[in-house]
Design a protein around this motif. Sequence first.
Motif, PDB file in Angstrom:
ATOM      1  N   LYS A 112      43.686  42.061  41.658  1.00 16.90           N
ATOM      2  CA  LYS A 112      44.980  42.628  42.714  1.00 16.90           C
ATOM      3  C   LYS A 112      44.725  42.484  44.205  1.00 16.90           C
ATOM      4  O   LYS A 112      45.760  42.141  44.881  1.00 16.90           O
ATOM      5  N   GLU A 113      43.556  42.858  44.570  1.00 19.05           N
ATOM      6  CA  GLU A 113      43.348  42.636  46.122  1.00 19.05           C
ATOM      7  C   GLU A 113      43.545  41.398  46.639  1.00 19.05           C
ATOM      8  O   GLU A 113      44.230  41.177  47.873  1.00 19.05           O
ATOM      9  N   ASP A 114      42.850  40.442  46.040  1.00 15.65           N
ATOM     10  CA  ASP A 114      42.635  39.063  46.830  1.00 15.65           C
ATOM     11  C   ASP A 114      43.071  37.810  45.844  1.00 15.65           C
ATOM     12  O   ASP A 114      42.818  36.637  46.158  1.00 15.65           O
ATOM     13  N   LEU A 115      43.820  38.270  44.564  1.00 22.01           N
ATOM     14  CA  LEU A 115      44.449  37.244  43.853  1.00 22.01           C
ATOM     15  C   LEU A 115      43.126  36.185  43.813  1.00 22.01           C
ATOM     16  O   LEU A 115      43.384  34.792  43.679  1.00 22.01           O
ATOM     17  N   GLN A 116      42.056  36.812  42.834  1.00 20.49           N
ATOM     18  CA  GLN A 116      41.126  35.694  42.500  1.00 20.49           C
ATOM     19  C   GLN A 116      41.286  35.421  40.871  1.00 20.49           C
ATOM     20  O   GLN A 116      41.486  36.561  40.132  1.00 20.49           O
ATOM     21  N   ALA A 117      40.969  34.405  40.284  1.00 22.81           N
ATOM     22  CA  ALA A 117      41.010  34.153  38.797  1.00 22.81           C
ATOM     23  C   ALA A 117      39.985  35.044  38.384  1.00 22.81           C
ATOM     24  O   ALA A 117      38.707  34.803  38.653  1.00 22.81           O
ATOM     25  N   TYR A 133      34.783  37.254  37.745  1.00 19.73           N
ATOM     26  CA  TYR A 133      35.437  36.205  38.422  1.00 19.73           C
ATOM     27  C   TYR A 133      35.265  34.806  37.299  1.00 19.73           C
ATOM     28  O   TYR A 133      34.340  34.535  37.091  1.00 19.73           O
ATOM     29  N   VAL A 134      36.380  34.072  37.108  1.00 17.67           N
ATOM     30  CA  VAL A 134      36.292  33.092  36.474  1.00 17.67           C
ATOM     31  C   VAL A 134      35.348  31.861  36.868  1.00 17.67           C
ATOM     32  O   VAL A 134      34.722  31.132  36.155  1.00 17.67           O
ATOM     33  N   ASN A 135      35.499  31.680  38.271  1.00 15.46           N
ATOM     34  CA  ASN A 135      34.449  30.544  38.706  1.00 15.46           C
ATOM     35  C   ASN A 135      33.054  30.848  38.450  1.00 15.46           C
ATOM     36  O   ASN A 135      32.108  30.314  38.514  1.00 15.46           O
ATOM     37  N   ARG A 136      32.739  32.180  38.675  1.00 19.63           N
ATOM     38  CA  ARG A 136      31.275  32.615  38.467  1.00 19.63           C
ATOM     39  C   ARG A 136      30.889  32.593  36.712  1.00 19.63           C
ATOM     40  O   ARG A 136      29.727  32.145  36.751  1.00 19.63           O
ATOM     41  N   VAL A 137      31.804  32.622  36.047  1.00 18.55           N
ATOM     42  CA  VAL A 137      31.504  32.761  34.721  1.00 18.55           C
ATOM     43  C   VAL A 137      31.372  31.081  34.315  1.00 18.55           C
ATOM     44  O   VAL A 137      30.399  30.919  33.512  1.00 18.55           O
ATOM     45  N   LEU A 138      32.410  30.327  34.786  1.00 17.20           N
ATOM     46  CA  LEU A 138      32.078  28.994  34.459  1.00 17.20           C
ATOM     47  C   LEU A 138      30.682  28.312  35.147  1.00 17.20           C
ATOM     48  O   LEU A 138      30.000  27.678  34.155  1.00 17.20           O
ATOM     49  N   ALA A 139      30.157  28.777  36.367  1.00 17.72           N
ATOM     50  CA  ALA A 139      28.846  28.573  36.815  1.00 17.72           C
ATOM     51  C   ALA A 139      27.986  28.936  35.947  1.00 17.72           C
ATOM     52  O   ALA A 139      27.020  28.081  35.789  1.00 17.72           O
ATOM     53  N   PHE A 140      28.038  30.049  35.363  1.00 24.48           N
ATOM     54  CA  PHE A 140      26.979  30.686  34.767  1.00 24.48           C
ATOM     55  C   PHE A 140      26.677  29.760  33.517  1.00 24.48           C
ATOM     56  O   PHE A 140      25.587  29.530  32.921  1.00 24.48           O
ATOM     57  N   CYS A 168      42.218  27.576  41.563  1.00 28.85           N
ATOM     58  CA  CYS A 168      41.525  26.269  40.967  1.00 28.85           C
ATOM     59  C   CYS A 168      40.249  26.837  40.311  1.00 28.85           C
ATOM     60  O   CYS A 168      39.399  27.647  41.000  1.00 28.85           O
ATOM     61  N   VAL A 169      40.229  26.539  39.302  1.00 30.09           N
ATOM     62  CA  VAL A 169      38.888  26.954  38.539  1.00 30.09           C
ATOM     63  C   VAL A 169      37.963  25.667  38.001  1.00 30.09           C
ATOM     64  O   VAL A 169      37.008  25.631  37.113  1.00 30.09           O
ATOM     65  N   HIS A 170      38.509  24.401  38.708  1.00 30.28           N
ATOM     66  CA  HIS A 170      37.466  23.185  38.355  1.00 30.28           C
ATOM     67  C   HIS A 170      35.843  23.574  38.672  1.00 30.28           C
ATOM     68  O   HIS A 170      35.695  23.854  39.934  1.00 30.28           O
TER      69      HIS A 170
END
Length: 180
Positions: A112-117, A133-140, A168-170
Motif C-alpha cells: 500500500k505505502e510504496d507500491l512494491q511487488a 517483496y517479490v524481488n527479494r524472493v526471486l533473489a533468494f 519490474c521483477v526481472h
Amino acid sequence: MFQCRMCSENPFNAMFAGGGKPEKEKEKKKKERRKSSSRRDAAAFQARSDEEVAAAIKRWSEYAHPRANDFFASPEQLEDVLRQLAKGIDKNDDPILGDEGKCVYWYGDVTKEDLQAAIRMVKPGESSESVTYVNRVLAFIFATDESFDKLMKLPKEPFKMSCGDQLCVHLAHISLATAG
C-alpha cells in the motif's frame, strides 16, 4: 525452526526481516519514496493458463538454488511460491530466463505505502502469512551465491531495480546499489 547448515541464523530472517531501524526513521523513508512511476501497462496483462503456470513452475524449479530447496520444508512449498510468481507475471515474460534487456512487470499484489511487488506466504517455521517483496524472493530462490551474499548486505527493504521501475521483477534488473 529451519537452520541452514552454513548459516548461524535463519536465512529467511536475514532476507525478509524488517531490520533494526527506529519506527520514525522507517516512516520518514516511506514518505520520501516516490509513488510508482512504472511503465507497466495493466491493460496489456495476459494471464497464464493453469497449464502455462505448471510449465513455468517446472521450468523455474530446475534453476532454483539449493538454498531454496533446503529452506522450504517440502517441494510443494517452493512450488506454491513459484505459482504465485507465475500468476503475477504476464504469460509472455520470464523474470529468470527472459531477455535481460526487457523489463518483466508484476501484475499481482503490491504494498500500500510504496507500491512494491509483493506476495503473501507462510514462511517455514511460522504459522501466519506475511507479505514478502517479490524481488527479494526471486533473489533468494535464484541468485548465485556471490550475488546473494552481496544482496544480503543491503537494507532489509525491497531491492532497488537497475531499470528504475520497482514493478519490474526481472532477476537481472536487481541492483546491488542501495536506495537513497
